[in-house]
Design an enzyme around this catalytic site. Sequence first.
Site, mmCIF file in Angstrom:
data_model
loop_
_atom_site.group_PDB
_atom_site.id
_atom_site.type_symbol
_atom_site.label_atom_id
_atom_site.label_comp_id
_atom_site.label_asym_id
_atom_site.label_seq_id
_atom_site.Cartn_x
_atom_site.Cartn_y
_atom_site.Cartn_z
ATOM 1 N N CYS A 2 17.476 39.373 43.251
ATOM 2 C CA CYS A 2 16.413 40.067 42.550
ATOM 3 C C CYS A 2 15.396 39.074 42.008
ATOM 4 C CB CYS A 2 16.999 40.882 41.390
ATOM 5 S SG CYS A 2 18.441 41.863 41.828
ATOM 6 N N ARG A 46 14.918 44.769 41.432
ATOM 7 C CA ARG A 46 16.206 44.736 42.116
ATOM 8 C C ARG A 46 16.075 44.856 43.634
ATOM 9 N NH1 ARG A 46 21.048 49.243 41.846
ATOM 10 N NH2 ARG A 46 22.665 47.982 42.845
ATOM 11 N N LEU A 50 24.669 44.626 46.674
ATOM 12 C CA LEU A 50 26.009 45.081 46.290
ATOM 13 C C LEU A 50 25.882 46.277 45.357
ATOM 14 C CD1 LEU A 50 28.027 41.819 45.532
ATOM 15 C CD2 LEU A 50 28.302 43.354 47.463
#
Length: 614
Positions: A2, A46, A50
């Site tokens: 990010c 972001r 995951l």
Amino acid sequence: MCGILGSVNITFKQQLLDQIKHRGPDDWGIENFTIENHTVTLGQRRLSILDLSPAGHQPMISNCGNYAIIFNGEIYNHQDLRNTLNKDLIFKGHSDTESILYYLIENGIRGVKEFNGIFAIAFLDLKKGLLFLARDPFGVKPLYYYEKDEKFIFSSEIRPVKSQIEFKELDKDALSCLLRLRYNPSPQTLYKNLKKIHPGHFIEINLNLEDISISEASYLEKKSPELPNTKQSNEVLIYGDFFQKAVKRQLLSDVPVGILLSGGIDSAMVAAVAQKHSDIPLKAFTIGFEGDHYEDEINDAFRTAEILGLEHHVKRIGFDDFLSKFKECARIVEEPLATTSIIPMYYLSELASKHVKVVLTGQGADEPLGGYPKYKTELLLHNIPGIIQKVIKSILSGYHFKNEKIYRGVNAIGITNELQRFLKIYEVFSNSEIKELIGHQDTTSIDRIKYFYEILECSNKKHSVERMMAIDTRMNLADDLLNYTDKITMNFALECRVPILDLELVNYVEQLPYQSKLNFSNGKLIHKAFAKKLLPDEIINRKKKDFSSPTSYWFKSESDSIKNILLDNKTLFGKVFNQKKVAEIIMQHEKGYPREKQIFLLLGVYYFLENFNS
């Protein structure tokens, strides 16, 4: 993976955060906190890799409400860390962010030393009134900060900081260091008072007093690796076990993973192990060059992909492509470098981003494993008596070598002070040239090298070449190769992982004697020995080309284009740099002396200065 942005007493909204939207186009968040009289703002963009669900949203606040985190990177051992935590904890998802939030709550900021991954982290302890920033051990992820007059701002990139802070003064000490070393080592940048955290360090911001205080500390520590459960004591087999575990660990992802594939051995080894763990052909990406150039690796990479069963994607670029993207790459990377592979990396990342969100690369092998010629030079100099070196120096000093590696090696002969010798081997421009170029000599490079020399306790290492390799692994890599790789890949919302810099793997490599890694004729000995178990000889025995551009040829054949840019005295570059000396450097290259790195660096500084006040 990010982008993070945060501040103390500088409020910001989504518009500022969106300046790093390219790093994380999938989600965003901003949270404000009050501690004493200070306002803390944490923001994050972001890139979902995951736990793609909202459970991975950041800023992430603990269940108790006393802690918060924003995080850029991946922690490959996060599940192992999670398994050590209080069994009564109830997790909302399976993201590594949630794992490390609670790990830091239980273990404190020094718990980052257990993180096997790549990261830039901001961790806020509301109970104690402390804000911590931490950067991974090898500096894969950048983290910048600025502090003045009770205001503090930090970011994954410089751009948002520049939007809030007006930088009027070019740091001449940093510029001279850049010209000497080819990059600016942490903590300095070309902007006065804008710093970057050292690799393997954290800073603590105390918010309990009216005047905020900042301190930096290293969390690096010498750690003996846990050897695998095997009856074999063979170093190569143990190395291979660590290598394979590293690659497998870094395949951790909820989205497809690809490979940045050169024609060399390092990315081929990573690809070979990664493909073993995939049920479908992995996508591999290679950049090449139009025309007949030695640096072109497409044919070699194609053969590697064919042998390993990879789905291969390629693109070729020419000089016009190279020059047309120079300004854009300077904007993206934000700090000038002398590394000519920046432009190919732009096109390579653009190509890969059309197919995958995550790529593995073979970067990071040469420094800890002794792959560069400079390590053989140091090995050689260490074994030649000083009096003989002086004789050799007197004989060779009058020659003007056209091979850059030989030229650097000769310059280092006879220098008995170890750090000064390292600096002479590293330097792109000599101090006398820097004085001619900008009227200011370099005085800080030696201090930057000395800092890591002491932090890494290099005096305890048995051989000078081991000391040089240890410094390079934390210093040169972080603020040169890894810096531009992060900035350019993330510009295309592409996460780039470096399995060869896996923490456990490097811990093992650095415990080995240097004889396991290099000798007078070859480097990466143990690495290549294990490669024989993965790859055929035709890949292993290929001549090393590096990941570079045919700039030596281009800067000769297209020198008029370079002169039109650099020799304009109406520009800020023309005012800072001695135009006569710049012209001399270009002319030297035209005559066959290798000055492409110097010219590339000058071009980078030119475009940096173009945007200095914007």
